[in-house]
Design an enzyme around this catalytic site. Structure first.
Site, PDB file in Angstrom:
ATOM      1  N   HIS A  82       0.843  -1.195   0.000  1.00  0.00           N
ATOM      2  CA  HIS A  82       0.000   0.000   0.000  1.00  0.00           C
ATOM      3  C   HIS A  82       0.880   1.246   0.000  1.00  0.00           C
ATOM      4  O   HIS A  82       1.886   1.320   0.706  1.00  0.00           O
ATOM      5  CB  HIS A  82      -0.908   0.041   1.227  1.00  0.00           C
ATOM      6  CG  HIS A  82      -1.742   1.279   1.299  1.00  0.00           C
ATOM      7  ND1 HIS A  82      -2.901   1.434   0.560  1.00  0.00           N
ATOM      8  CD2 HIS A  82      -1.567   2.437   1.993  1.00  0.00           C
ATOM      9  CE1 HIS A  82      -3.410   2.633   0.808  1.00  0.00           C
ATOM     10  NE2 HIS A  82      -2.632   3.266   1.664  1.00  0.00           N
ATOM     11  N   ASP A  89     -15.272   2.012   7.776  1.00  0.00           N
ATOM     12  CA  ASP A  89     -14.244   2.977   7.371  1.00  0.00           C
ATOM     13  C   ASP A  89     -14.801   3.988   6.388  1.00  0.00           C
ATOM     14  O   ASP A  89     -14.426   5.162   6.426  1.00  0.00           O
ATOM     15  CB  ASP A  89     -13.049   2.246   6.749  1.00  0.00           C
ATOM     16  CG  ASP A  89     -12.018   3.225   6.218  1.00  0.00           C
ATOM     17  OD1 ASP A  89     -11.454   3.980   7.028  1.00  0.00           O
ATOM     18  OD2 ASP A  89     -11.804   3.249   4.989  1.00  0.00           O
ATOM     19  N   ARG A 115     -14.831  12.328   8.569  1.00  0.00           N
ATOM     20  CA  ARG A 115     -13.587  13.035   8.868  1.00  0.00           C
ATOM     21  C   ARG A 115     -13.366  14.190   7.916  1.00  0.00           C
ATOM     22  O   ARG A 115     -12.857  15.244   8.288  1.00  0.00           O
ATOM     23  CB  ARG A 115     -12.401  12.074   8.807  1.00  0.00           C
ATOM     24  CG  ARG A 115     -12.313  11.129  10.007  1.00  0.00           C
ATOM     25  CD  ARG A 115     -11.392   9.955   9.717  1.00  0.00           C
ATOM     26  NE  ARG A 115     -10.078  10.394   9.276  1.00  0.00           N
ATOM     27  CZ  ARG A 115      -9.285   9.678   8.477  1.00  0.00           C
ATOM     28  NH1 ARG A 115      -9.681   8.502   8.026  1.00  0.00           N
ATOM     29  NH2 ARG A 115      -8.108  10.142   8.146  1.00  0.00           N
ATOM     30  N   SER A 149      -7.610   3.337   9.193  1.00  0.00           N
ATOM     31  CA  SER A 149      -8.309   3.322   7.904  1.00  0.00           C
ATOM     32  C   SER A 149      -7.544   2.493   6.884  1.00  0.00           C
ATOM     33  O   SER A 149      -8.104   1.604   6.218  1.00  0.00           O
ATOM     34  CB  SER A 149      -8.481   4.762   7.400  1.00  0.00           C
ATOM     35  OG  SER A 149      -9.038   4.775   6.100  1.00  0.00           O
ATOM     36  N   LYS A 175      -8.597  -1.794   5.781  1.00  0.00           N
ATOM     37  CA  LYS A 175      -8.915  -2.205   4.407  1.00  0.00           C
ATOM     38  C   LYS A 175      -7.961  -3.285   3.923  1.00  0.00           C
ATOM     39  O   LYS A 175      -8.375  -4.207   3.200  1.00  0.00           O
ATOM     40  CB  LYS A 175      -8.873  -0.980   3.478  1.00  0.00           C
ATOM     41  CG  LYS A 175     -10.078  -0.060   3.657  1.00  0.00           C
ATOM     42  CD  LYS A 175     -10.042   1.146   2.752  1.00  0.00           C
ATOM     43  CE  LYS A 175      -9.083   2.195   3.242  1.00  0.00           C
ATOM     44  NZ  LYS A 175      -9.248   3.508   2.614  1.00  0.00           N
TER      45      LYS A 175
END
Length: 437
Positions: free
Chosen positions: A84, A163, A170, A185, A189
């Site tokens: 990621h 999320d 947010r 978050s 995922k």
């Protein structure tokens, strides 16, 4: 166990720690569409102001991951290692390293997203390839990986639904810049996507969400700590985003650059970070024991074109046109092109990476809102890197757009993004730190 949500808000407001049961209750209530936004907002603000410890952050991550479906990858042999990136300009590492590590024997199940704002999305880039299908079911994804070790697909709507609500809240309550909320978050995922281990690329600099090194380091440490608390191996690298990672910015353009790296034709920052991330993935996946061994294997599979062949397999299996690998004219093209030339001689001393991404977006390569359509051929090709010596009249960049007006707007933004000075830069690093492992 009976709980009062207001009591939980007060508890966190008063800087006390929440128990696992209380966090599970918070996430469960937040997952209920009928639960009022104002109470979620109050809790998010309390967390933003007073933080979460590592145990609370890990509990929040797992509760969010378990709020929806967990992808079952048990049929796939081997360790499933995900990657990621926190987002950057010209960050095309997935398209380089995914086929490359898959060609080394590591199963790659990659869920990716679309771009919004100054950063591009992997799914948009792949859809620049004619026919390429990113809407892949869980069953099809598993079969593709069992057959060829790789699939790249769009994010499932039923993964970590809590999320999605937190993320939207947010954005409108001034609580985006909370490291525990950002970390949970991202990690929720990835856990929901079924990974056994994870390599993270945390960007740092003017083109990234984390502008300074200390914030990037804190985020990386938090995510590595979450991994330790839930018994998943996580390694994070912090990389510089004070200039675009690659030279090509825009969907078709970035796919072409990734192909050129896999062909062994170009090197640079994009290749460097791709090989670093890929090496760590191979280590976590027990394919290699050391980074030196992993790096050698990856370089070998560029030289013998096994990585390129794996990319072609990916394209064919997901209904794309594999001929684009040897014929770039098959990519979408723009009618208009403009060269930006240097008005001075000297050294490139600074790049406003955020606004370079915005310039590419203005040319048509990105979205300002989620409903905007992308011009897959639009974008920017940079001709120099930070620190390079240039002469007056040298071409700094090419801008591609299907609209003369958008081309001009992109040019006006780009003009102020590249600074030139008389003095050379000191040496600069791309990979700033490795955390974990």
């Amino acid at each position: 166990m009976n709980m009062n949500f207001v009591d939980l808000i007060i508890k966190k407001r008063d800087k006390n720690s929440l128990t696992s049961e209380e966090i599970n209750y918070f996430v469960k209530r937040a997952s209920d569409k009928n639960f009022p936004d104002y109470q979620i907002s109050a809790m998010l603000m309390a967390i933003y102001l007073n933080g979460l410890n590592y145990k609370e952050t890990s509990d929040l991550t797992m509760a969010m991951a378990n709020s929806g479906k967990i992808l079952d990858l048990s049929q796939i042999k081997g360790i499933k290692v995900d990657k990621h990136s926190t987002g950057g300009v010209a960050d095309t590492t997935t398209l380089v390293l995914a086929p490359l590590v898959a060609s080394c024997g590591l199963p790659v199940v990659k869920m990716s997203g679309r771009g919004l704002g100054h950063t591009g999305g992997t799914i948009d880039k792949l859809e620049a390839i004619s026919g390429f299908n990113t809407e892949v079911s869980e069953e099809t994804a598993v079969e593709l990986v069992k057959k060829q070790n790789i699939v790249i697909m769009g994010q499932s709507e039923d993964l970590a639904p809590a999320d999605k609500r937190f993320y939207a809240m947010r954005d409108v309550t001034g609580t985006v810049e909370s490291i525990p909320l950002i970390a949970s978050s991202i990690m929720s995922k990835k856990i929901a996507a079924g990974c056994d281990a994870l390599v993270l690329d945390v960007k740092c600099g003017n083109g990234s969400f984390m502008k300074d090194f200390s914030s990037a380091e804190k985020l990386a440490e938090t995510m590595v700590e979450i991994g330790e608390n839930i018994n998943k191996k996580v390694i994070a690298i912090i990389t510089d985003m004070n200039e675009p990672l690659g030279k090509h910015i825009g969907n078709s353009l970035e796919v072409i650059e990734a192909i050129e790296i896999l062909k062994g034709n170009i090197s640079g920052r994009l290749k460097e970070v791709s090989l670093e991330l890929g090496s760590l993935m191979l280590i976590l996946g027990n394919i290699c024991e050391t980074k030196e061994e992993a790096r050698t294997l990856l370089e070998k599979n560029i030289k013998n074109q096994k990585g390129l062949k794996k990319f072609k397999e990916l394209i064919v299996s997901q209904k794309g046109n594999p001929e684009i690998i040897d014929d770039y004219s098959l990519f979408p093209k723009c009618k208009f092109k403009k060269e930006l030339t240097s008005e001075f001689s000297g050294y490139i001393s600074d790049m406003d990476t955020y606004n370079i991404g915005k310039a590419a977006c203005e040319a048509g390569a990105g979205r300002k809102t989620k409903t905007d359509k992308i011009d897959y051929g639009a974008g920017i090709i940079l001709k120099f890197s930070l620190g390079d010596k240039i002469k007056k009249g040298d071409i700094l960049a090419e801008i591609h757009s299907s609209s003369e007006e958008r081309l001009k707007n992109a040019e006006n933004i780009l003009k102020s993004c590249i600074k030139i000075s008389e003095n050379p830069l000191k040496s600069k690093k791309t990979i700033l730190k490795i955390i974990g492992g």
